[in-house]
Design a protein around this motif. Structure first.
Motif, PDB file in Angstrom:
ATOM      1  N   GLU A 108      67.949 -13.843   5.074  1.00  0.00           N
ATOM      2  CA  GLU A 108      68.071 -12.894   6.212  1.00  0.00           C
ATOM      3  C   GLU A 108      66.996 -12.280   6.626  1.00  0.00           C
ATOM      4  OE1 GLU A 108      69.938  -8.227   5.763  1.00  0.00           O
ATOM      5  OE2 GLU A 108      70.720  -9.830   4.335  1.00  0.00           O
ATOM      6  N   ARG A 109      66.818 -12.682   7.925  1.00  0.00           N
ATOM      7  CA  ARG A 109      65.589 -12.383   8.347  1.00  0.00           C
ATOM      8  C   ARG A 109      65.637 -11.294   9.477  1.00  0.00           C
ATOM      9  NH1 ARG A 109      61.211 -11.794  12.128  1.00  0.00           N
ATOM     10  NH2 ARG A 109      59.460 -12.908  11.628  1.00  0.00           N
ATOM     11  N   PRO A 110      65.353  -9.988   9.491  1.00  0.00           N
ATOM     12  CA  PRO A 110      65.398  -9.026  10.512  1.00  0.00           C
ATOM     13  C   PRO A 110      64.433  -9.385  11.612  1.00  0.00           C
ATOM     14  CG  PRO A 110      64.884  -8.088   8.319  1.00  0.00           C
ATOM     15  CD  PRO A 110      64.732  -9.190   8.270  1.00  0.00           C
ATOM     16  N   LEU A 111      65.044  -9.102  12.822  1.00  0.00           N
ATOM     17  CA  LEU A 111      64.457  -9.481  14.241  1.00  0.00           C
ATOM     18  C   LEU A 111      63.768  -8.218  15.134  1.00  0.00           C
ATOM     19  CD1 LEU A 111      67.322 -11.894  15.504  1.00  0.00           C
ATOM     20  CD2 LEU A 111      65.016 -12.352  14.158  1.00  0.00           C
ATOM     21  N   GLY A 112      62.848  -8.563  15.935  1.00  0.00           N
ATOM     22  CA  GLY A 112      62.346  -7.603  16.603  1.00  0.00           C
ATOM     23  C   GLY A 112      60.958  -7.408  16.732  1.00  0.00           C
ATOM     24  N   GLY A 113      60.082  -8.290  15.848  1.00  0.00           N
ATOM     25  CA  GLY A 113      58.683  -8.073  15.667  1.00  0.00           C
ATOM     26  C   GLY A 113      58.515  -7.604  14.252  1.00  0.00           C
ATOM     27  N   GLY A 114      57.230  -7.418  14.091  1.00  0.00           N
ATOM     28  CA  GLY A 114      56.629  -6.776  12.746  1.00  0.00           C
ATOM     29  C   GLY A 114      56.610  -7.577  11.646  1.00  0.00           C
ATOM     30  N   ALA A 115      56.637  -7.327  10.550  1.00  0.00           N
ATOM     31  CA  ALA A 115      56.302  -8.170   9.518  1.00  0.00           C
ATOM     32  C   ALA A 115      57.475  -7.874   8.201  1.00  0.00           C
ATOM     33  CB  ALA A 115      54.973  -7.797   8.703  1.00  0.00           C
ATOM     34  N   PRO A 116      58.668  -7.954   8.739  1.00  0.00           N
ATOM     35  CA  PRO A 116      59.745  -7.621   7.700  1.00  0.00           C
ATOM     36  C   PRO A 116      59.814  -8.473   6.644  1.00  0.00           C
ATOM     37  CG  PRO A 116      60.761  -8.976   9.634  1.00  0.00           C
ATOM     38  CD  PRO A 116      59.085  -8.734   9.894  1.00  0.00           C
ATOM     39  N   ARG A 117      60.435  -8.064   5.464  1.00  0.00           N
ATOM     40  CA  ARG A 117      60.752  -8.608   4.263  1.00  0.00           C
ATOM     41  C   ARG A 117      62.091  -9.485   4.673  1.00  0.00           C
ATOM     42  NH1 ARG A 117      56.463  -8.502   0.794  1.00  0.00           N
ATOM     43  NH2 ARG A 117      57.557 -10.345   0.329  1.00  0.00           N
ATOM     44  N   VAL A 118      62.042 -10.944   3.875  1.00  0.00           N
ATOM     45  CA  VAL A 118      63.328 -11.648   3.977  1.00  0.00           C
ATOM     46  C   VAL A 118      63.990 -11.554   2.820  1.00  0.00           C
ATOM     47  CG1 VAL A 118      63.894 -14.125   4.087  1.00  0.00           C
ATOM     48  CG2 VAL A 118      62.140 -13.284   5.557  1.00  0.00           C
ATOM     49  N   ASP A 119      65.209 -11.400   2.948  1.00  0.00           N
ATOM     50  CA  ASP A 119      66.353 -11.341   1.850  1.00  0.00           C
ATOM     51  C   ASP A 119      66.800 -12.700   1.751  1.00  0.00           C
ATOM     52  OD1 ASP A 119      65.928  -8.457   1.776  1.00  0.00           O
ATOM     53  OD2 ASP A 119      68.032  -8.067   2.622  1.00  0.00           O
ATOM     54  N   PHE A 120      67.156 -13.021   0.374  1.00  0.00           N
ATOM     55  CA  PHE A 120      67.663 -14.374  -0.089  1.00  0.00           C
ATOM     56  C   PHE A 120      69.317 -14.262  -0.722  1.00  0.00           C
ATOM     57  CE2 PHE A 120      67.904 -16.795  -4.213  1.00  0.00           C
ATOM     58  CZ  PHE A 120      67.991 -18.107  -3.462  1.00  0.00           C
ATOM     59  N   SER A 121      69.988 -15.146  -0.264  1.00  0.00           N
ATOM     60  CA  SER A 121      71.321 -15.154  -0.979  1.00  0.00           C
ATOM     61  C   SER A 121      71.646 -16.606  -1.517  1.00  0.00           C
ATOM     62  CB  SER A 121      72.522 -14.558   0.007  1.00  0.00           C
ATOM     63  OG  SER A 121      72.050 -13.229   0.569  1.00  0.00           O
ATOM     64  N   LEU A 122      72.482 -16.470  -2.539  1.00  0.00           N
ATOM     65  CA  LEU A 122      72.956 -17.716  -3.159  1.00  0.00           C
ATOM     66  C   LEU A 122      74.363 -17.853  -3.131  1.00  0.00           C
ATOM     67  CD1 LEU A 122      72.098 -20.303  -4.916  1.00  0.00           C
ATOM     68  CD2 LEU A 122      72.162 -18.845  -6.878  1.00  0.00           C
ATOM     69  N   CYS A 123      74.882 -18.957  -2.865  1.00  0.00           N
ATOM     70  CA  CYS A 123      76.484 -18.909  -2.772  1.00  0.00           C
ATOM     71  C   CYS A 123      76.779 -19.806  -4.000  1.00  0.00           C
ATOM     72  CB  CYS A 123      76.768 -19.802  -1.669  1.00  0.00           C
ATOM     73  SG  CYS A 123      78.489 -20.131  -1.489  1.00  0.00           S
ATOM     74  N   LEU A 124      77.723 -19.409  -4.839  1.00  0.00           N
ATOM     75  CA  LEU A 124      78.119 -20.199  -5.953  1.00  0.00           C
ATOM     76  C   LEU A 124      79.830 -20.317  -5.358  1.00  0.00           C
ATOM     77  CD1 LEU A 124      77.446 -17.890  -8.819  1.00  0.00           C
ATOM     78  CD2 LEU A 124      75.883 -19.753  -7.864  1.00  0.00           C
ATOM     79  N   THR A 125      80.245 -21.646  -5.466  1.00  0.00           N
ATOM     80  CA  THR A 125      81.571 -21.955  -5.237  1.00  0.00           C
ATOM     81  C   THR A 125      82.220 -22.382  -6.573  1.00  0.00           C
ATOM     82  OG1 THR A 125      80.792 -24.351  -4.616  1.00  0.00           O
ATOM     83  CG2 THR A 125      81.040 -22.492  -2.856  1.00  0.00           C
ATOM     84  N   ARG A 126      83.700 -22.294  -6.473  1.00  0.00           N
ATOM     85  CA  ARG A 126      84.527 -23.174  -7.431  1.00  0.00           C
ATOM     86  C   ARG A 126      84.067 -24.579  -7.896  1.00  0.00           C
ATOM     87  NH1 ARG A 126      89.239 -20.020  -5.087  1.00  0.00           N
ATOM     88  NH2 ARG A 126      89.867 -22.006  -4.372  1.00  0.00           N
TER      89      ARG A 126
ATOM     90  N   LEU B 144      69.307 -11.781  23.235  1.00  0.00           N
ATOM     91  CA  LEU B 144      68.753 -10.808  22.264  1.00  0.00           C
ATOM     92  C   LEU B 144      67.180 -10.309  22.695  1.00  0.00           C
ATOM     93  CD1 LEU B 144      70.082 -12.035  18.847  1.00  0.00           C
ATOM     94  CD2 LEU B 144      71.010 -10.201  20.405  1.00  0.00           C
ATOM     95  N   GLU B 145      66.657 -11.369  23.121  1.00  0.00           N
ATOM     96  CA  GLU B 145      65.211 -11.053  23.493  1.00  0.00           C
ATOM     97  C   GLU B 145      65.103 -10.021  24.708  1.00  0.00           C
ATOM     98  OE1 GLU B 145      60.859 -13.417  24.912  1.00  0.00           O
ATOM     99  OE2 GLU B 145      62.888 -14.520  24.627  1.00  0.00           O
ATOM    100  N   ARG B 146      66.101 -10.343  25.673  1.00  0.00           N
ATOM    101  CA  ARG B 146      66.043  -9.717  26.821  1.00  0.00           C
ATOM    102  C   ARG B 146      66.462  -7.979  26.366  1.00  0.00           C
ATOM    103  NH1 ARG B 146      68.427 -13.077  29.780  1.00  0.00           N
ATOM    104  NH2 ARG B 146      70.590 -12.613  28.882  1.00  0.00           N
ATOM    105  N   GLU B 147      67.328  -7.989  25.515  1.00  0.00           N
ATOM    106  CA  GLU B 147      67.723  -6.549  24.904  1.00  0.00           C
ATOM    107  C   GLU B 147      66.793  -5.932  24.356  1.00  0.00           C
ATOM    108  OE1 GLU B 147      70.560  -4.707  25.386  1.00  0.00           O
ATOM    109  OE2 GLU B 147      71.672  -5.997  26.691  1.00  0.00           O
ATOM    110  N   GLY B 148      65.497  -6.544  23.677  1.00  0.00           N
ATOM    111  CA  GLY B 148      64.628  -6.182  23.190  1.00  0.00           C
ATOM    112  C   GLY B 148      64.813  -6.134  21.556  1.00  0.00           C
ATOM    113  N   LEU B 149      65.891  -7.003  21.146  1.00  0.00           N
ATOM    114  CA  LEU B 149      66.369  -6.674  19.575  1.00  0.00           C
ATOM    115  C   LEU B 149      65.570  -8.202  19.269  1.00  0.00           C
ATOM    116  CD1 LEU B 149      70.064  -6.388  20.318  1.00  0.00           C
ATOM    117  CD2 LEU B 149      68.419  -4.808  19.404  1.00  0.00           C
ATOM    118  N   CYS B 150      64.806  -9.083  19.727  1.00  0.00           N
ATOM    119  CA  CYS B 150      64.251 -10.370  19.194  1.00  0.00           C
ATOM    120  C   CYS B 150      62.977 -10.510  20.100  1.00  0.00           C
ATOM    121  CB  CYS B 150      65.104 -11.325  19.340  1.00  0.00           C
ATOM    122  SG  CYS B 150      64.658 -13.045  19.138  1.00  0.00           S
TER     123      CYS B 150
END
Length: 362
Positions: free
Chosen positions: A52-70, A275-281
């Motif tokens: 999970e990577r926040p957009l819009g510049g800067g130096a954001p921290r990246v979150d990590f998720s793990l999927c477990l399935t049956r 998203l880039e045009r909207e200033g979100l990326c």
């Protein structure tokens, strides 16, 4: 941690190290990749990962998720049911991990409603916690295969397992009110709790046509401010439906999230450019995201990369029995987030799926 004999176990960390070289610095820094590796090493390999990577510049921290399935074995390990593997004992001193264990024990109990209806569970680890080496998970329970009849008992079970005791009645009451306001065709996706952040509220994720979002949001008492209007407008340009994220406590939280993805792979360029045009990326993020999809991994014995199309998706117990692991990279979705008094924000979610081939397979 109990280990398979000979160090044969495959962990989420071993899979992550196959994928990490293909993740550019523009999307995850060296520090992020090291933190993910530390968090993932004691975890079962599971069936997929999300960055999970926040957009819009800067130096954001990246979150990590793990999927477990049956069927991938990860649930049994976290439940303490595996004969040779377990999580580190120190983890179980934390109430967050004890809640995860309680959920996984019910999920892996043969014949339980949870085991028969919920196909997966996602563990999410915040980047700031991984950086502090404090590895505490959030847990999201899969409701996609749950019938309307079974939602209420499974909802109550999730609340009873994950929500703080004093807050359960309020969360249940608000969930009931939101469920009553949803149209019958709305599709429940996940119900989760951000265990390290706030155990007094749940996160409900439900799919809804974009054209019905405004009426639903107003119907449950949330304000339609400029940022929410903008969230709906951007979503409508690229998707027919979105997955709404609602914070459900004693009252409904004012923050609104909306997951969206284009109808086809060729729609990602238009979405990210918008998203880039909207200033979100920013441009560097857009270019790195568009270059992200692909394949990487490991093949042993010089067998080449053929044969993975028919491989089993899921995690093997014994690493030495693996002939190859192909990590398939893709863009999963973008989430827009509207918070009162703040500018609209965007996040990108990068999917890493695993295809396994066993030694001796044809």
């Amino acid at each position: 941690m109990r280990r398979a004999r000979g160090g044969d176990e495959c962990s989420a960390g071993s899979v992550w190290r196959l994928a990490a070289p293909a993740v550019p610095d523009a999307l995850a820094s060296v520090e992020d990749r090291r933190a993910i590796s530390r968090a993932a090493d004691p975890l079962p390999a599971g069936s997929a990962m999300i960055l999970e990577r926040p957009l819009g510049g800067g130096a954001p921290r990246v979150d990590f998720s793990l999927c477990l399935t049956r069927g991938d074995g990860g649930g049994e390990i976290l439940a303490g049911r595996h004969p040779t593997r377990d999580v580190p004992p120190a983890w179980l001193e934390q109430p967050e991990w004890r809640s995860v264990r309680a959920h996984c024990r019910d999920w892996t109990e043969p014949g339980s409603l949870l085991s028969e209806r919920s196909r997966s569970a996602w563990l999410e680890f915040d980047g700031d916690q991984m950086a502090r080496r404090r590895v505490l998970p959030s847990l999201f329970v899969d409701f996609r295969d749950v019938s309307p009849t079974d939602r209420r008992p499974l909802r109550a079970l999730t609340v009873a397992t994950l929500i703080a005791p004093d807050a359960r009645a309020g969360v249940e009451s608000t969930l009931e009110r939101v469920a009553a306001a949803l149209p019958a065709h709305a599709a429940w996706q996940f119900l989760g709790v951000m265990l390290p952040r706030d155990r007094t509220q749940a996160r409900l994720c439900v799919a809804l046509p974009v054209g019905e979002v405004k009426a639903f949001v107003a119907g449950v008492g949330l304000s339609i401010d400029d940022q929410t209007t903008r969230l709906i407008a951007v979503s409508a340009r690229h998707a027919a439906s979105v997955v709404l994220h609602l914070d459900v406590g004693e009252r409904l939280g004012a923050t609104l999230g909306a997951e969206l993805k284009p109808a086809g792979e060729d729609g990602w360029a238009a979405l990210l450019t918008d998203l880039e045009r909207e200033g979100l990326c920013v441009a560097a993020e857009r270019e790195a995201l568009l270059a992200f999809p692909g394949q990487s991994g490991m093949v042993r014995d010089g067998g080449g990369a053929d044969g993975f199309a028919d491989a089993v998706i899921g995690a093997p117990d014994m690493w030495r029995q693996v002939a190859g692991c192909l990590v398939v990279r893709s863009l999963n979705h973008v989430k827009l987030v509207s918070r009162p008094g703040q500018a609209l924000a965007a996040k990108a979610y990068l999917h890493l799926g695993c295809l396994w081939r066993w030694r001796g397979d044809g």
